[in-house]
Enzyme design. Structure first.
Site, PDB file in Angstrom:
ATOM      1  N   ARG A 185      -4.205   7.206  -5.017  1.00 12.13           N
ATOM      2  CA  ARG A 185      -3.196   8.185  -5.449  1.00 12.13           C
ATOM      3  C   ARG A 185      -1.908   7.522  -5.940  1.00 12.13           C
ATOM      4  O   ARG A 185      -0.819   8.034  -5.737  1.00 12.13           O
ATOM      5  CB  ARG A 185      -2.881   9.184  -4.316  1.00 12.13           C
ATOM      6  CG  ARG A 185      -4.080   9.953  -3.815  1.00 12.13           C
ATOM      7  CD  ARG A 185      -4.685  10.845  -4.892  1.00 12.13           C
ATOM      8  NE  ARG A 185      -5.858  11.541  -4.366  1.00 12.13           N
ATOM      9  CZ  ARG A 185      -7.105  11.082  -4.476  1.00 12.13           C
ATOM     10  NH1 ARG A 185      -7.340   9.942  -5.114  1.00 12.13           N
ATOM     11  NH2 ARG A 185      -8.111  11.762  -3.980  1.00 12.13           N
ATOM     12  N   SER A 234      -3.586  19.566  -2.289  1.00  5.60           N
ATOM     13  CA  SER A 234      -3.542  18.721  -1.092  1.00  5.60           C
ATOM     14  C   SER A 234      -2.122  18.222  -0.849  1.00  5.60           C
ATOM     15  O   SER A 234      -1.491  17.665  -1.745  1.00  5.60           O
ATOM     16  CB  SER A 234      -4.477  17.524  -1.245  1.00  5.60           C
ATOM     17  OG  SER A 234      -5.820  17.949  -1.300  1.00  5.60           O
ATOM     18  N   GLU A 304       1.507  13.662  -0.520  1.00  5.39           N
ATOM     19  CA  GLU A 304       0.802  13.531  -1.790  1.00  5.39           C
ATOM     20  C   GLU A 304       1.484  14.396  -2.847  1.00  5.39           C
ATOM     21  O   GLU A 304       1.561  14.032  -4.015  1.00  5.39           O
ATOM     22  CB  GLU A 304      -0.666  13.940  -1.655  1.00  5.39           C
ATOM     23  CG  GLU A 304      -1.471  13.796  -2.929  1.00  5.39           C
ATOM     24  CD  GLU A 304      -2.962  13.994  -2.724  1.00  5.39           C
ATOM     25  OE1 GLU A 304      -3.616  14.466  -3.671  1.00  5.39           O
ATOM     26  OE2 GLU A 304      -3.479  13.691  -1.629  1.00  5.39           O
TER      27      GLU A 304
END
Length: 322
Positions: A185, A234, A304
């Site tokens: 990520r 998320s 995130e």
């Protein structure tokens, strides 16, 4: 972009007044952003720019004073825009950046504004497998490239050939996966850079089998995620060897609420806006979840979801000081 000073426009930003030539795109001062995000919260952009094409974007950024911050906005998922709004310029890629071009039998060039749904379905139509997972990621190709978006065992780094980017300076560059130094990520894409297109390569596949995999992914998401709510996707990254949702659940946070912001009962790594939540409430809830998980497990969750802009108090202080 026109350079005649007679067609120049002035905009008052918090850091000072800027003068820009007219563009082929659309410029909006004090532009509401809440309606452009999945959470439906947050303050305005001082200036919202929707370029006509990559050349228009490059010319605009090259004319923009260096002190003005620039932020890219895709489809508004995985994002909290704070209630005081965003200083500087927000760049939003519209329909002109959502095209799909077939390069060869296994390769597609996707505009930076292309949704994951369109990217995966276009690959299916061309008999290209390996891009099905993009359907499950909320957002657009530009965001996928920046965050190394991934799901169901695959990541963008597995399929990316190269990305065309306009840097904050206005310079146009091509980045490879090696240039982006991908990790979980994360990429090394420079701050203020905007991804205008990405070339991705899959493998040969049968369209019917590809559709079957896309259906499987859709059913799994529908069963496990609060897709029909105002959410951001998320919330926290999975720590090494752990699943964020399990850590949140074990810390007793399922259903935890602050105002109209709530941890989803269906999937505890999703925060939802149950009605009139503010960005401050959503972010405060996320921080409370992080505190409880750390206390319960000793693991510090990492956001995130991007959190950008000013709080309402910070924006009020800025305005008072002008």
């Amino acid at each position: 972009m026109a350079s005649n000073p007679d067609t120049s426009l002035q905009y008052a930003l918090r850091g000072g007044t800027i003068t820009l030539p007219e563009t082929r795109g659309r410029l909006t001062a004090n532009a509401p952003l809440a309606k452009l995000t999945w959470f439906k919260t947050g303050g305005p952009a001082e200036l919202l720019f929707e370029p006509a094409d990559a050349g228009d974007l490059a010319a605009f950024l090259s004319a923009l004073p260096e002190w003005v911050p620039v932020m890219g906005l895709g489809l508004g998922s995985n994002l909290i825009i704070r209630d005081g709004g965003v200083n500087g310029v927000v760049v939003r890629l519209g329909k002109g950046f959502s095209g799909v071009e077939k390069i060869d039998g296994l390769t597609l060039k996707l505009g930076g504004g292309t949704s994951g749904v369109l990217a995966s379905s276009s690959a299916r139509d061309h008999g290209i497998a390996g891009l099905e997972f993009l359907k499950s990621i909320p957002g657009s190709v530009g965001g996928f490239v920046r965050m190394n978006g991934g799901a169901y065992g695959r990541e963008v780094k597995d399929i990316l050939v190269e990305a065309e980017v306009v840097l904050r300076s206005g310079e146009r560059r091509v980045f490879t996966p090696d240039d982006l130094n991908y990790s979980y990520r994360h990429s090394d894409l420079p701050e203020g850079a905007i991804v205008t297109s990405a070339t991705m390569r899959g493998e040969r596949g049968d369209p019917a089998a590809i559709q079957s995999e896309m259906d499987r992914i859709s059913e799994a998401r529908e069963a496990s995620q609060p897709l029909r709510t105002k959410t951001g996707g998320s919330t926290f990254k999975n720590p090494p060897g752990e699943r964020a949702w399990e850590l949140v659940d074990r810390a007793g946070c399922r259903g935890l609420a602050i105002g109209d912001a709530q941890v989803s009962e269906k999937h505890t790594n999703f925060l939802i806006n149950n009605g009139n939540a503010t960005s401050a409430e959503i972010e405060a809830l996320g921080e409370e979840v992080r505190r409880r998980v750390l206390e319960n497990s000793g693991i510090e969750l990492e956001w995130e979801i991007r959190r950008v802009g000013l709080t309402a108090d910070e924006a009020a202080r800025d305005e008072a000081a002008r």
